[in-house]
Design a protein around this motif. Structure first.
Motif, mmCIF file in Angstrom:
data_model
loop_
_atom_site.group_PDB
_atom_site.id
_atom_site.type_symbol
_atom_site.label_atom_id
_atom_site.label_comp_id
_atom_site.label_asym_id
_atom_site.label_seq_id
_atom_site.Cartn_x
_atom_site.Cartn_y
_atom_site.Cartn_z
ATOM 1 N N GLU A 1 57.593 -10.272 37.502
ATOM 2 C CA GLU A 1 58.151 -10.433 38.840
ATOM 3 C C GLU A 1 57.355 -11.463 39.644
ATOM 4 O O GLU A 1 57.939 -12.283 40.364
ATOM 5 C CB GLU A 1 58.172 -9.088 39.572
ATOM 6 N N ARG A 2 56.034 -11.407 39.508
ATOM 7 C CA ARG A 2 55.197 -12.396 40.215
ATOM 8 C C ARG A 2 55.573 -13.804 39.798
ATOM 9 O O ARG A 2 55.739 -14.695 40.635
ATOM 10 C CB ARG A 2 53.709 -12.167 39.893
ATOM 11 N N ARG A 3 55.703 -14.017 38.506
ATOM 12 C CA ARG A 3 55.969 -15.361 37.998
ATOM 13 C C ARG A 3 57.376 -15.827 38.383
ATOM 14 O O ARG A 3 57.576 -17.022 38.648
ATOM 15 C CB ARG A 3 55.764 -15.393 36.482
ATOM 16 N N THR A 4 58.312 -14.906 38.426
ATOM 17 C CA THR A 4 59.657 -15.272 38.880
ATOM 18 C C THR A 4 59.630 -15.726 40.328
ATOM 19 O O THR A 4 60.252 -16.731 40.697
ATOM 20 C CB THR A 4 60.608 -14.074 38.717
ATOM 21 N N ARG A 5 58.882 -15.002 41.157
ATOM 22 C CA ARG A 5 58.786 -15.374 42.570
ATOM 23 C C ARG A 5 58.054 -16.699 42.746
ATOM 24 O O ARG A 5 58.400 -17.505 43.616
ATOM 25 C CB ARG A 5 58.087 -14.248 43.351
ATOM 26 N N ILE A 6 57.017 -16.933 41.919
ATOM 27 C CA ILE A 6 56.308 -18.218 41.976
ATOM 28 C C ILE A 6 57.263 -19.358 41.656
ATOM 29 O O ILE A 6 57.300 -20.373 42.355
ATOM 30 C CB ILE A 6 55.103 -18.200 41.005
ATOM 31 N N LEU A 7 58.048 -19.200 40.612
ATOM 32 C CA LEU A 7 59.011 -20.245 40.230
ATOM 33 C C LEU A 7 60.030 -20.493 41.339
ATOM 34 O O LEU A 7 60.374 -21.644 41.630
ATOM 35 C CB LEU A 7 59.729 -19.852 38.943
ATOM 36 N N GLU A 8 60.491 -19.431 41.974
ATOM 37 C CA GLU A 8 61.468 -19.585 43.048
ATOM 38 C C GLU A 8 60.900 -20.398 44.202
ATOM 39 O O GLU A 8 61.574 -21.288 44.748
ATOM 40 C CB GLU A 8 61.913 -18.207 43.550
ATOM 41 N N ILE A 9 59.662 -20.108 44.575
ATOM 42 C CA ILE A 9 59.038 -20.821 45.697
ATOM 43 C C ILE A 9 58.811 -22.286 45.347
ATOM 44 O O ILE A 9 59.101 -23.189 46.140
ATOM 45 C CB ILE A 9 57.709 -20.142 46.088
ATOM 46 N N VAL A 10 58.307 -22.536 44.147
ATOM 47 C CA VAL A 10 58.014 -23.920 43.761
ATOM 48 C C VAL A 10 59.299 -24.735 43.655
ATOM 49 O O VAL A 10 59.362 -25.895 44.090
ATOM 50 C CB VAL A 10 57.233 -23.949 42.427
ATOM 51 N N ARG A 11 60.347 -24.143 43.087
ATOM 52 C CA ARG A 11 61.624 -24.856 42.967
ATOM 53 C C ARG A 11 62.231 -25.147 44.342
ATOM 54 O O ARG A 11 62.896 -26.163 44.538
ATOM 55 C CB ARG A 11 62.589 -24.041 42.115
#
Length: 355
Positions: free
Chosen positions: A7-17
């Motif tokens: 979940e952390r990594r999914t949220r990181i990807l969302e923010i960076v994208r």
């Protein structure tokens, strides 16, 4: 409540994208997660190719930019003759490796001794391995004959000199090059010591590398520029006996009124404070000391002020220049890139001064 890694990594990807490029510290703040955890997650995402890391920030990889150089194989040849030189070029290699990875290129490494002919042999091996361009740190110490460098111009692929600058008028001067401006680095050290009130600085230096010769010439020019009184250079020859002998020579210089020294390189400089204490001299009270290279000067007792050549940046700039040469060919003018060192001020010079 803790958040699962996925979940952390999914949220990181969302923010960076969404934002494009984000500092790791800002990511941690947005997610209210410890920075060390975010860095670990970012590293995992970067390894899988989902994120791209650069200088404390992360972004989404640009597939179009990477596609232009995906097929490139680049060869890098660096010298090794002692532990210190190996450490110095470890950082050059790290910079080149990161730049190649960012560009989608493949880096192949060759390690050359200072024996005559070793560089050419390594270059031939890398070419057989499929290298489409070469970055070389050639041995120019075993010969003074310009004809011995002609093979560099006969290489069948674009070539960039790394931490070498060919003399004007020689064939190798027509090659691209990326190097540290070591003469400027010496000037930084001398200027810092002059700002602390020293009108005389002694140099202790090697004679076995191209960098050492640049440091020596930079000392003469720097003293003339700043109006300092030049001293005979203390030669560092035999690594097994040099520190003890250099400490004795420095103690003699202090007896003549000299209170500041520049030492090339860290391996020799870091041993001097203890040897000087055995002679009744302390650093910095009895002698202000600056090291050249900044490989492990910060680990000295006391931590040594040091000239820090931009080693990683040299490696990265060499890769960038070689890729440009491969893309543009003769349309790109020959580049001679010189990057300026920094002075890392620590405890071995005494009171603060202007660097």
């Amino acid at each position: 409540m803790s958040i699962a890694a996925d979940e952390r990594r999914t949220r990181i990807l969302e923010i960076v994208r969404k934002l494009g490029t984000v500092r790791v510290a800002d990511l941690a703040a947005r997610l209210d997660i410890p920075a060390v955890t975010v860095r670990r997650d970012v590293a995992t995402l970067a390894e899988t190719g989902l994120l791209r890391r650069s200088h404390g920030s992360v972004s989404v990889p640009d597939e179009r930019a990477g596609a232009e150089t995906d097929a490139r194989t680049l060869g890098l040849i660096v010298p090794t003759v002692s532990h210190t030189i190996s450490q110095y070029f470890d950082e050059v290699i790290a910079g080149a490796r990161a730049a190649a990875a960012d560009a989608g290129a493949h880096l192949v490494l060759g390690i050359s001794s200072y024996d005559p002919g070793a560089d050419r042999g390594q270059a031939e091996q890398l070419l057989k391995s499929g290298a489409e361009g070469l970055m070389l740190t050639p041995n120019w110490m075993s010969t003074s004959n310009p004809d011995d460098r002609l093979w560099l111009n006969e290489l069948p692929v674009p070539t960039v000199l790394v931490e070498r600058r060919a003399p004007v008028g020689t064939a190798a001067a027509e090659l691209d090059s990326v190097s540290s401006d070591h003469q400027h680095g010496v000037l930084l050290a001398l200027r810092h010591l002059a700002a602390l009130g020293h009108d005389t600085v002694v140099l202790a230096a090697r004679r076995d590398t191209w960098t050492a010769l640049q440091v020596r010439s930079g000392y003469a020019e720097g003293c003339a520029t700043l109006g300092l009184t030049p001293q005979p250079v203390i030669d560092i020859d035999d690594p097994a006996t040099a520190p003890e002998r250099v400490a004795g020579r420095l103690a003699e210089a202090v007896g003549r009124g000299v209170r500041a020294a520049l030492v090339h390189n860290d391996q020799d400089a870091i041993q001097l404070p203890a040897l000087l204490r055995a002679r009744g001299l302390s650093v910095p009270e009895g002698l202000a000391l600056i090291s050249y290279d900044d490989v492990f000067a910060a680990l000295g007792a006391p931590p040594l002020t040091a000239v820090a050549p931009p080693k990683r940046a040299v490696g990265a700039a060499a890769v960038d220049l070689l890729l440009r040469r491969l893309r543009q060919g003769a349309a790109l003018p020959v580049h001679r890139v010189e990057l300026l060192p920094e002075l890392k001020v620590r405890a071995s010079c005494g009171r603060a001064g202007t660097a």
